[in-house]
Design a protein around this motif. Structure first.
Motif, PDB file in Angstrom:
ATOM      1  N   LEU A 219       0.849  -1.186   0.000  1.00 21.76           N
ATOM      2  CA  LEU A 219       0.000   0.000   0.000  1.00 21.76           C
ATOM      3  C   LEU A 219       0.888   1.240   0.000  1.00 21.76           C
ATOM      4  CD1 LEU A 219      -2.767   1.423   0.377  1.00 21.76           C
ATOM      5  CD2 LEU A 219      -2.437   1.132   2.851  1.00 21.76           C
ATOM      6  N   VAL A 220       0.594   2.161  -0.907  1.00 28.05           N
ATOM      7  CA  VAL A 220       1.399   3.374  -1.019  1.00 28.05           C
ATOM      8  C   VAL A 220       0.473   4.532  -1.371  1.00 28.05           C
ATOM      9  CG1 VAL A 220       1.907   2.984  -3.465  1.00 28.05           C
ATOM     10  CG2 VAL A 220       3.491   4.345  -2.081  1.00 28.05           C
ATOM     11  N   GLN A 221       0.857   5.720  -0.966  1.00 31.58           N
ATOM     12  CA  GLN A 221       0.072   6.901  -1.317  1.00 31.58           C
ATOM     13  C   GLN A 221       0.366   7.335  -2.748  1.00 31.58           C
ATOM     14  OE1 GLN A 221       0.949   9.845   1.723  1.00 31.58           O
ATOM     15  NE2 GLN A 221      -0.890   9.257   2.860  1.00 31.58           N
ATOM     16  N   ALA A 222      -0.579   8.017  -3.338  1.00 33.97           N
ATOM     17  CA  ALA A 222      -0.382   8.559  -4.682  1.00 33.97           C
ATOM     18  C   ALA A 222       0.885   9.410  -4.701  1.00 33.97           C
ATOM     19  CB  ALA A 222      -1.589   9.380  -5.097  1.00 33.97           C
ATOM     20  N   GLY A 223       1.657   9.239  -5.766  1.00 34.84           N
ATOM     21  CA  GLY A 223       2.926   9.935  -5.895  1.00 34.84           C
ATOM     22  C   GLY A 223       4.111   9.147  -5.363  1.00 34.84           C
ATOM     23  N   GLY A 224       3.825   8.073  -4.668  1.00 33.53           N
ATOM     24  CA  GLY A 224       4.890   7.256  -4.088  1.00 33.53           C
ATOM     25  C   GLY A 224       5.476   6.275  -5.074  1.00 33.53           C
ATOM     26  N   SER A 225       6.377   5.435  -4.560  1.00 33.50           N
ATOM     27  CA  SER A 225       7.101   4.470  -5.386  1.00 33.50           C
ATOM     28  C   SER A 225       7.084   3.089  -4.754  1.00 33.50           C
ATOM     29  CB  SER A 225       8.564   4.904  -5.566  1.00 33.50           C
ATOM     30  OG  SER A 225       8.652   6.153  -6.211  1.00 33.50           O
ATOM     31  N   LEU A 226       7.177   2.099  -5.608  1.00 33.43           N
ATOM     32  CA  LEU A 226       7.357   0.701  -5.192  1.00 33.43           C
ATOM     33  C   LEU A 226       8.253   0.028  -6.208  1.00 33.43           C
ATOM     34  CD1 LEU A 226       3.754  -0.525  -4.204  1.00 33.43           C
ATOM     35  CD2 LEU A 226       5.703  -0.248  -2.648  1.00 33.43           C
ATOM     36  N   ARG A 227       8.961  -0.996  -5.758  1.00 29.99           N
ATOM     37  CA  ARG A 227       9.720  -1.815  -6.683  1.00 29.99           C
ATOM     38  C   ARG A 227       9.274  -3.265  -6.537  1.00 29.99           C
ATOM     39  NH1 ARG A 227      16.180  -3.124  -7.177  1.00 29.99           N
ATOM     40  NH2 ARG A 227      15.718  -4.379  -5.331  1.00 29.99           N
TER      41      ARG A 227
ATOM     42  N   GLY B 138       7.368   6.602 -18.802  1.00 30.13           N
ATOM     43  CA  GLY B 138       7.937   7.725 -18.061  1.00 30.13           C
ATOM     44  C   GLY B 138       7.817   7.590 -16.555  1.00 30.13           C
ATOM     45  N   ARG B 139       7.041   6.615 -16.088  1.00 26.13           N
ATOM     46  CA  ARG B 139       6.864   6.416 -14.643  1.00 26.13           C
ATOM     47  C   ARG B 139       7.413   5.067 -14.175  1.00 26.13           C
ATOM     48  NH1 ARG B 139       1.935   5.975 -12.510  1.00 26.13           N
ATOM     49  NH2 ARG B 139       0.962   5.136 -14.405  1.00 26.13           N
ATOM     50  N   PHE B 140       7.288   4.044 -15.010  1.00 24.29           N
ATOM     51  CA  PHE B 140       7.722   2.694 -14.650  1.00 24.29           C
ATOM     52  C   PHE B 140       8.968   2.328 -15.452  1.00 24.29           C
ATOM     53  CE2 PHE B 140       3.339   0.751 -13.349  1.00 24.29           C
ATOM     54  CZ  PHE B 140       3.134   1.825 -12.500  1.00 24.29           C
ATOM     55  N   THR B 141       9.825   1.522 -14.842  1.00 24.39           N
ATOM     56  CA  THR B 141      11.022   1.032 -15.514  1.00 24.39           C
ATOM     57  C   THR B 141      11.184  -0.451 -15.231  1.00 24.39           C
ATOM     58  OG1 THR B 141      12.114   3.180 -15.262  1.00 24.39           O
ATOM     59  CG2 THR B 141      13.511   1.281 -15.799  1.00 24.39           C
ATOM     60  N   ILE B 142      11.308  -1.240 -16.287  1.00 23.27           N
ATOM     61  CA  ILE B 142      11.557  -2.673 -16.147  1.00 23.27           C
ATOM     62  C   ILE B 142      13.039  -2.934 -16.356  1.00 23.27           C
ATOM     63  CG2 ILE B 142      11.062  -3.185 -18.587  1.00 23.27           C
ATOM     64  CD1 ILE B 142       9.794  -5.827 -17.626  1.00 23.27           C
TER      65      ILE B 142
ATOM     66  N   VAL C 164      13.737 -10.167 -12.369  1.00 23.96           N
ATOM     67  CA  VAL C 164      13.255  -9.028 -13.148  1.00 23.96           C
ATOM     68  C   VAL C 164      12.580  -8.064 -12.179  1.00 23.96           C
ATOM     69  CG1 VAL C 164      11.659  -8.257 -14.936  1.00 23.96           C
ATOM     70  CG2 VAL C 164      12.951 -10.364 -15.250  1.00 23.96           C
ATOM     71  N   TYR C 165      12.835  -6.783 -12.384  1.00 22.36           N
ATOM     72  CA  TYR C 165      12.284  -5.760 -11.509  1.00 22.36           C
ATOM     73  C   TYR C 165      11.327  -4.848 -12.274  1.00 22.36           C
ATOM     74  CZ  TYR C 165      16.269  -7.065  -8.605  1.00 22.36           C
ATOM     75  OH  TYR C 165      17.187  -7.765  -7.860  1.00 22.36           O
ATOM     76  N   LEU C 166      10.401  -4.276 -11.541  1.00 22.72           N
ATOM     77  CA  LEU C 166       9.557  -3.220 -12.081  1.00 22.72           C
ATOM     78  C   LEU C 166       9.580  -2.073 -11.078  1.00 22.72           C
ATOM     79  CD1 LEU C 166       7.652  -2.416 -14.425  1.00 22.72           C
ATOM     80  CD2 LEU C 166       5.747  -3.139 -12.949  1.00 22.72           C
ATOM     81  N   GLN C 167      10.312  -1.031 -11.425  1.00 19.84           N
ATOM     82  CA  GLN C 167      10.355   0.163 -10.590  1.00 19.84           C
ATOM     83  C   GLN C 167       9.190   1.048 -10.969  1.00 19.84           C
ATOM     84  OE1 GLN C 167      12.556   1.078  -8.026  1.00 19.84           O
ATOM     85  NE2 GLN C 167      11.109   2.755  -7.740  1.00 19.84           N
ATOM     86  N   MET C 168       8.359   1.353  -9.991  1.00 23.10           N
ATOM     87  CA  MET C 168       7.148   2.133 -10.253  1.00 23.10           C
ATOM     88  C   MET C 168       7.225   3.438  -9.458  1.00 23.10           C
ATOM     89  SD  MET C 168       4.287  -0.905 -10.138  1.00 23.10           S
ATOM     90  CE  MET C 168       4.434  -1.146  -8.377  1.00 23.10           C
ATOM     91  N   ASN C 169       7.282   4.543 -10.178  1.00 26.52           N
ATOM     92  CA  ASN C 169       7.338   5.866  -9.564  1.00 26.52           C
ATOM     93  C   ASN C 169       6.082   6.654  -9.905  1.00 26.52           C
ATOM     94  OD1 ASN C 169       9.979   5.275  -8.665  1.00 26.52           O
ATOM     95  ND2 ASN C 169      10.861   6.078 -10.559  1.00 26.52           N
ATOM     96  N   SER C 170       5.865   7.717  -9.168  1.00 27.72           N
ATOM     97  CA  SER C 170       4.704   8.596  -9.403  1.00 27.72           C
ATOM     98  C   SER C 170       3.418   7.783  -9.527  1.00 27.72           C
ATOM     99  CB  SER C 170       4.929   9.431 -10.678  1.00 27.72           C
ATOM    100  OG  SER C 170       6.107  10.200 -10.563  1.00 27.72           O
ATOM    101  N   LEU C 171       3.234   6.900  -8.584  1.00 22.25           N
ATOM    102  CA  LEU C 171       2.073   6.002  -8.640  1.00 22.25           C
ATOM    103  C   LEU C 171       0.761   6.764  -8.522  1.00 22.25           C
ATOM    104  CD1 LEU C 171       3.581   3.072  -6.624  1.00 22.25           C
ATOM    105  CD2 LEU C 171       2.561   2.859  -8.901  1.00 22.25           C
TER     106      LEU C 171
END
Length: 115
Positions: free
Chosen positions: A11-19, A65-69, A78-85
């Motif tokens: 669980l993350v707030q809008a604008g946050g990040s998860l990997r 522009g927000r996610f990077t694999i 394999v990773y999925l970096q998720m920014n500006s959620l």
């Protein structure tokens, strides 16, 4: 037998990040392309991002522009970096690959973005 194990959701707030991480059984170089998919309640599963053994990537327009694999060959992960959620990114995220004509899926990891 191919096994894919996802982790990193939460669980993350809008604008946050998860990997997110997807660990594979055996060498990751066995899989030409690996992808991250997601499925929100009441919606069809959709491709989020994919990456090939050569490093070529593909992204859904909604995450560009927000996610990077990325892939870590020594770790077979394999990773999925998720920014500006955004709240609309809320879904169960699955890792997937194809080998010898068969599709393999992980168990999924829940990502919830609160507004």
């Amino acid at each position: 037998q191919v096994q894919l194990v996802e982790s990193g959701g939460g669980l993350v707030q809008a604008g946050g990040s998860l990997r997110l991480s997807c660990a594979t059984s055996g060498s990751i170089n066995n899989f030409y392309r690996m992808g991250w998919y997601r499925q929100a309640p009441g919606k069809q599963r959709e491709l989020v991002a994919s990456i090939t053994t050569s490093g070529s990537t593909n992204y859904a327009d909604s995450v560009k522009g927000r996610f990077t694999i990325s892939r870590d060959t020594p770790r077979n992960t394999v990773y999925l970096q998720m920014n500006s959620l955004k709240p609309e990114d809320t879904a169960v995220y699955y890792c997937s690959t194809r080998l010898y004509g068969f599709d393999y899926w992980g168990q999924g990891t829940q990502v919830t973005v609160s507004s």
